[in-house]
Motif scaffolding. Structure first.
Motif, mmCIF file in Angstrom:
data_model
loop_
_atom_site.group_PDB
_atom_site.id
_atom_site.type_symbol
_atom_site.label_atom_id
_atom_site.label_comp_id
_atom_site.label_asym_id
_atom_site.label_seq_id
_atom_site.Cartn_x
_atom_site.Cartn_y
_atom_site.Cartn_z
ATOM 1 N N ASP A 95 10.690 6.299 6.340
ATOM 2 C CA ASP A 95 9.235 6.293 6.479
ATOM 3 C C ASP A 95 8.835 5.309 7.583
ATOM 4 O O ASP A 95 9.178 4.131 7.521
ATOM 5 C CB ASP A 95 8.615 5.894 5.141
ATOM 6 N N ASN A 135 5.982 4.040 8.118
ATOM 7 C CA ASN A 135 5.015 3.084 7.590
ATOM 8 C C ASN A 135 5.312 2.862 6.105
ATOM 9 O O ASN A 135 4.666 3.447 5.244
ATOM 10 C CB ASN A 135 3.589 3.592 7.787
ATOM 11 N N ILE A 185 4.758 0.420 4.087
ATOM 12 C CA ILE A 185 3.825 -0.371 3.295
ATOM 13 C C ILE A 185 2.464 0.318 3.327
ATOM 14 O O ILE A 185 1.743 0.260 4.311
ATOM 15 C CB ILE A 185 3.756 -1.820 3.822
ATOM 16 N N LYS A 186 2.149 0.971 2.228
ATOM 17 C CA LYS A 186 0.943 1.794 2.170
ATOM 18 C C LYS A 186 -0.252 1.071 1.549
ATOM 19 O O LYS A 186 -1.385 1.399 1.836
ATOM 20 C CB LYS A 186 1.213 3.050 1.349
ATOM 21 N N HIS A 187 0.002 0.116 0.656
ATOM 22 C CA HIS A 187 -1.085 -0.574 -0.045
ATOM 23 C C HIS A 187 -0.554 -1.896 -0.602
ATOM 24 O O HIS A 187 0.626 -2.231 -0.432
ATOM 25 C CB HIS A 187 -1.675 0.305 -1.150
ATOM 26 N N THR A 215 2.780 -1.869 -2.719
ATOM 27 C CA THR A 215 4.052 -1.761 -2.009
ATOM 28 C C THR A 215 4.344 -3.024 -1.205
ATOM 29 O O THR A 215 5.504 -3.398 -1.044
ATOM 30 C CB THR A 215 4.107 -0.517 -1.089
ATOM 31 N N SER A 225 -6.962 -3.495 -4.852
ATOM 32 C CA SER A 225 -5.864 -3.581 -3.904
ATOM 33 C C SER A 225 -5.438 -5.026 -3.642
ATOM 34 O O SER A 225 -4.652 -5.281 -2.750
ATOM 35 C CB SER A 225 -6.232 -2.881 -2.603
ATOM 36 N N THR A 239 3.200 -0.993 12.389
ATOM 37 C CA THR A 239 4.140 -1.423 11.358
ATOM 38 C C THR A 239 5.033 -2.568 11.852
ATOM 39 O O THR A 239 5.252 -3.523 11.107
ATOM 40 C CB THR A 239 4.973 -0.227 10.865
#
Length: 115
Positions: free
Chosen positions: A2, A4, A6-8, A11, A42, A91
């Motif tokens: 992946d 990216n 780190i989505k949120h 993670t 978040s 990223t």
């Protein structure tokens, strides 16, 4: 892989735990759980403890700030690292800032006397 990973905030904190937990366990820390619930879904924090020290790692989504801090013997507060993740566009920039944070926490832990 992946591009990216780190989505949120969840993670992000999981990545920090995976990177730091072996060092923390070696220094006598145990995972004490997620920090108190935040009004911002978040925003996240995790705590580790060892005799005389509480180590908190937190991410505040409102300003994009990652913070590492310690409370020593219930009387001495110590800021370990504060890294701004807000406004990062790529990223690789994010990973570089995370590595700075992880290095600072590892250095703090390395300097602690043995348990």
């Amino acid at each position: 892989m992946d591009p990216n990973p780190i989505k949120h905030a969840g993670t992000l904190m999981k990545r920090l735990q995976c990177e730091l937990e072996p060092d923390l366990v070696s220094a006598g820390f145990v995972f004490d759980g997620a920090g108190p619930p935040s009004p911002l879904p978040s925003s996240k924090s995790v705590d580790y403890v060892r005799p005389g020290i509480v180590l908190s790692l937190s991410y505040d989504n409102s300003d994009g700030r990652l913070t590492g801090e310690a409370m020593i013997d219930d009387r001495e507060y110590r800021s370990i690292s504060v890294v701004s993740l807000g406004g990062l566009r790529t990223t690789p920039e994010l990973i570089t800032r995370l590595d700075e944070f992880i290095s600072a926490v590892r250095e703090f832990v390395r300097k602690l006397p043995p348990v």
